[in-house]
Design an enzyme around this catalytic site. Structure first.
Site, mmCIF file in Angstrom:
data_model
loop_
_atom_site.group_PDB
_atom_site.id
_atom_site.type_symbol
_atom_site.label_atom_id
_atom_site.label_comp_id
_atom_site.label_asym_id
_atom_site.label_seq_id
_atom_site.Cartn_x
_atom_site.Cartn_y
_atom_site.Cartn_z
ATOM 1 N N CYS A 163 0.825 -1.213 0.000
ATOM 2 C CA CYS A 163 0.000 0.000 0.000
ATOM 3 C C CYS A 163 0.861 1.267 0.000
ATOM 4 O O CYS A 163 1.411 1.630 -1.022
ATOM 5 C CB CYS A 163 -1.005 -0.015 1.145
ATOM 6 N N HIS A 190 -3.803 -4.952 0.202
ATOM 7 C CA HIS A 190 -3.315 -5.333 1.534
ATOM 8 C C HIS A 190 -3.356 -6.847 1.728
ATOM 9 O O HIS A 190 -4.267 -7.363 2.366
ATOM 10 C CB HIS A 190 -4.164 -4.664 2.625
ATOM 11 N N GLU A 234 -1.708 -8.554 3.709
ATOM 12 C CA GLU A 234 -1.572 -8.911 5.138
ATOM 13 C C GLU A 234 -2.928 -9.042 5.816
ATOM 14 O O GLU A 234 -3.034 -9.702 6.858
ATOM 15 C CB GLU A 234 -0.673 -7.889 5.861
#
Ligand code: MN
Length: 238
Positions: free
Chosen positions: A108, A213, A215
């Site tokens: 990001c 994202h 994660e």
């Protein structure tokens, strides 16, 4: 074989004086076989030089907007909050780590830092500056792990190799995006409105930035852990 040591850049709250990291980054690295450490929010070049030589790889995490001075623009009204310490430390890390052939993974804000550090520019606000009739919603209002738009992936790229598909749905939490691509980088995926969603440096051990994202997604969908694995594996090869 020992796990590679991977430095993660932190969030820094200027009001509270708190250094922290959100869920999923360190855990993703650990799940993929690495050992993650959060760097302190310090910009001293001597200290960063030492960190760059001692860590095996660097993850540039998500976060606030970059000071547009780094790409020779003034602060427009729609540029968001800025973190001077993160700008300094992350731009320094990306420039030097890339030069030294160390793996760098940007998520990001991280893809934006990587592009700016190597000479690229950003849209300070997609909504205000991108003239596309089919513009998508890039600041999603849905659960964090939920994918809200598609990306089209270029073949012969690390992103393609991690999904082994031409299209994937990703989550989206950004109001800025890569505009002019820094020399050496290649856009390896875009959303249907043309926004760049990943960059990769050609002829490098691992220098990949993604605008989504992963994660926040890998716990729900293991496909999104594969870029973490590719990153961690690249850190082992040095
Ligand atoms: Mn997006």
């Amino acid at each position: 074989m020992q796990r590679p040591l991977i430095a993660v850049t932190p969030w820094y709250d200027y009001e509270k004086g708190v250094t922290y990291i959100k869920d999923g980054y360190c855990e993703g690295i650990i799940e993929a076989g690495g050992l993650a450490f959060l760097l302190p929010a310090v910009a001293g070049e001597d200290l960063l030089d030492e960190a760059i030589s001692r860590f095996d790889g660097f993850l540039i995490s998500g976060g606030p907007d970059i000071d547009p001075a780094y790409y020779n623009e003034v602060n427009l009204p729609y540029n968001g909050s800025i973190s001077p310490v993160r700008d300094q430390m992350e731009i320094c890390i990306v420039k030097k780590a890339v030069l030294q052939g160390k793996p760098v993974f940007g998520i990001c804000r991280g893809i934006q830092v990587m592009n700016v550090a190597l000479g690229g520019t950003l849209y300070q606000d997609i909504q205000a500056q991108v003239k596309a009739e089919n513009l998508l919603k890039h600041s999603q209002e849905a659960p964090k792990w939920f994918p809200t738009h598609e990306i089209f992936i270029e073949k012969d790229s690390r992103v393609w190799n991690s999904f082994m598909r031409d299209t994937v749905r990703v989550n989206s939490y950004h109001h800025q995006a890569v505009k002019d691509i820094a020399p050496g980088f290649k856009a390896t995926s875009r959303s249907p409105d043309g926004i760049i969603e990943s960059l990769e440096l050609e002829n490098h051990v691992f220098a990949v930035g993604v605008q989504w994202h992963p994660e926040l997604m890998w716990r729900k969908n293991a496909d999104f852990l594969r870029l973490f694995s590719d990153f961690v594996d690249s850190c082992k090869k040095l």
